[in-house]
Design a protein around this motif. Structure first.
Motif, PDB file in Angstrom:
ATOM      1  N   LEU B  26      50.553  24.107 -13.870  1.00  0.00           N
ATOM      2  CA  LEU B  26      51.413  25.004 -14.794  1.00  0.00           C
ATOM      3  C   LEU B  26      52.310  24.629 -15.680  1.00  0.00           C
ATOM      4  CD1 LEU B  26      52.249  27.883 -12.297  1.00  0.00           C
ATOM      5  CD2 LEU B  26      49.800  27.536 -13.823  1.00  0.00           C
ATOM      6  N   GLN B  28      53.640  21.733 -18.897  1.00  0.00           N
ATOM      7  CA  GLN B  28      53.285  21.271 -19.998  1.00  0.00           C
ATOM      8  C   GLN B  28      53.419  19.743 -20.227  1.00  0.00           C
ATOM      9  OE1 GLN B  28      55.096  23.749 -23.002  1.00  0.00           O
ATOM     10  NE2 GLN B  28      57.326  23.525 -21.984  1.00  0.00           N
ATOM     11  N   HIS B  34      55.188  25.984 -18.407  1.00  0.00           N
ATOM     12  CA  HIS B  34      55.058  26.547 -19.638  1.00  0.00           C
ATOM     13  C   HIS B  34      55.813  27.674 -20.021  1.00  0.00           C
ATOM     14  CE1 HIS B  34      52.883  27.740 -23.499  1.00  0.00           C
ATOM     15  NE2 HIS B  34      52.341  26.360 -23.313  1.00  0.00           N
ATOM     16  N   ALA B  35      56.063  27.742 -21.242  1.00  0.00           N
ATOM     17  CA  ALA B  35      56.673  29.138 -21.696  1.00  0.00           C
ATOM     18  C   ALA B  35      55.894  30.270 -21.468  1.00  0.00           C
ATOM     19  CB  ALA B  35      57.235  28.887 -23.178  1.00  0.00           C
ATOM     20  N   GLY B  36      54.735  30.085 -21.627  1.00  0.00           N
ATOM     21  CA  GLY B  36      53.660  31.202 -21.443  1.00  0.00           C
ATOM     22  C   GLY B  36      53.744  31.582 -20.333  1.00  0.00           C
ATOM     23  N   THR B  39      56.962  33.421 -19.558  1.00  0.00           N
ATOM     24  CA  THR B  39      56.883  34.761 -20.226  1.00  0.00           C
ATOM     25  C   THR B  39      55.974  35.653 -19.469  1.00  0.00           C
ATOM     26  OG1 THR B  39      57.173  33.767 -22.376  1.00  0.00           O
ATOM     27  CG2 THR B  39      56.061  35.949 -22.417  1.00  0.00           C
ATOM     28  N   ALA B  40      54.829  35.142 -18.963  1.00  0.00           N
ATOM     29  CA  ALA B  40      53.987  36.085 -18.008  1.00  0.00           C
ATOM     30  C   ALA B  40      54.576  36.644 -17.041  1.00  0.00           C
ATOM     31  CB  ALA B  40      52.799  35.132 -17.592  1.00  0.00           C
ATOM     32  N   VAL B  67      61.784  36.986 -25.965  1.00  0.00           N
ATOM     33  CA  VAL B  67      62.094  35.866 -24.905  1.00  0.00           C
ATOM     34  C   VAL B  67      62.906  34.875 -25.581  1.00  0.00           C
ATOM     35  CG1 VAL B  67      61.342  34.210 -23.151  1.00  0.00           C
ATOM     36  CG2 VAL B  67      60.002  36.372 -23.853  1.00  0.00           C
ATOM     37  N   LEU B  69      64.385  31.332 -24.659  1.00  0.00           N
ATOM     38  CA  LEU B  69      64.225  29.934 -23.585  1.00  0.00           C
ATOM     39  C   LEU B  69      65.467  29.396 -23.486  1.00  0.00           C
ATOM     40  CD1 LEU B  69      60.679  29.590 -24.938  1.00  0.00           C
ATOM     41  CD2 LEU B  69      61.104  30.475 -22.608  1.00  0.00           C
ATOM     42  N   PRO B  72      65.285  24.145 -19.545  1.00  0.00           N
ATOM     43  CA  PRO B  72      63.969  23.690 -19.111  1.00  0.00           C
ATOM     44  C   PRO B  72      63.526  24.331 -17.870  1.00  0.00           C
ATOM     45  CG  PRO B  72      65.190  21.732 -19.540  1.00  0.00           C
ATOM     46  CD  PRO B  72      66.282  22.847 -19.803  1.00  0.00           C
TER      47      PRO B  72
END
Lengths: 127, 127, 127, 127
Positions: B26, B28, B34-36, B39-40, B67, B69, B72
């Motif tokens: 998961l 990057q 990952h930010a996605g 977010t999910a 969102v 961020l 990290p």
């Protein structure tokens, strides 16, 4: 992006497209692709679009983004197209549209407005 | 949520938590989640939090979210906690914080502010 | 809009422009027009743009908006141009750009992405 | 802020409140205070809240903000309370709530999540 099967389909200065083929395991209860996945491809395209305009050796991070989900994410594939609307030394503002690809019809399923930050070579911390 | 290994860790009226154990696939390029994905889980927690206050038979959809961020996304696990800040017959506004879980330290890695819509029983279209 | 001296300079189905002449009392400490004023004309243009596509007798309210401030708001006048990107029975999503007008140069000073809601005739409450 | 009659009612490290008495000329067609005004006091409080944590000689600018309008802005006065949720050398993330003040009842009329940037002494350009 590997996990979900997405790929870079266009890279130009300030413009990047990412394409994601439909996969059943990316959908939520109603059969549509999850908003988190739609967001992930829009955010990734936005980061790369900003990155194309940054000096060599930089890294890029998302500061923030806002997404409007406009239609159910139903389609054979999805394309996120991100475009830089204001480049900057530190901050770059990007807009991304996500289209569902269904033959001739390509409805807009989401739109994102976000801010990316450039981390110069050798920097490690988020400012 | 199944795909990424997340689970519902708390459900109360207007408040929902989702917990996601760390998984290398998961992340990057830099080893952070990952930010996605961040977010999910925030979006899913937000949708469920709104859903807990909706009439039986309703469906919930995300209208939009924003969102920031903040740090990290590094940790052994992540927890998204969503809270309804304004319920409504049609629209419900929700705030969600995502913490990284690292023993005693639980830094805030992202914060979301979003709008959810209630689709009454039997309705199919996004309004 | 009267208070700040703004006026409607274009009204078409789904597109509205509002123009605001510079006024010293709308500026903040550094001589630039205040972000709240820039936002006000973008939001108002967005609401009207959505309104042009709503049934007669409806009222329009802003649900939410997100603004990126891109450059100092310095100019002889400012123009907010709002365009509907997804109309809907209940919710309409609108994008608005605010330009500074300085002779030939018209730099983009802010961009907004927002959601407007249609209140049918006779309804009074925010849903 | 002078134009609309707002004043700073609380300043602490990372927290600022701005109070705005009701004025008929700040309202829109329906008698409620305009979303642009509500946004202006939230944004100003957010900027000051970030500023309280910046080094002497810095200047602060709003990068972006997102506002959800939750209830009609009806009241004898309005109070925006901004709190820093993540300070940073360059970027500071702030949340602001706007309450309507009506005797005992103080409903939340809007909530903002935004990003402020610190410009070091002597710098002039937006990064």
């Amino acid at each position: 992006m590997r996990l979900i099967g997405a790929n870079l389909s266009l890279v130009e200065p300030g413009v990047v497209e990412i394409t994601l083929p439909y996969r059943a395991d990316l959908t939520q209860q109603n059969g549509y692709v999850h908003a988190g996945i739609v967001t992930a491809i829009a955010d990734t395209a936005s980061g790369y679009a900003a990155f194309t305009l940054m000096p060599a050796g930089s890294a890029v991070l998302s500061v923030e983004f806002k997404v409007n989900l406009l239609r159910p994410a139903a389609g054979e594939a999805f394309r996120a197209r991100a475009e830089v609307i204001k480049p900057g030394k530190t901050l770059t503002v990007v807009r991304a549209d996500v289209l569902a690809l269904n033959g001739n019809k390509q409805p807009l399923v989401a739109t994102m407005q976000g801010t990316m930050i450039c981390l110069p070579t050798g920097s490690e911390a988020r400012p």
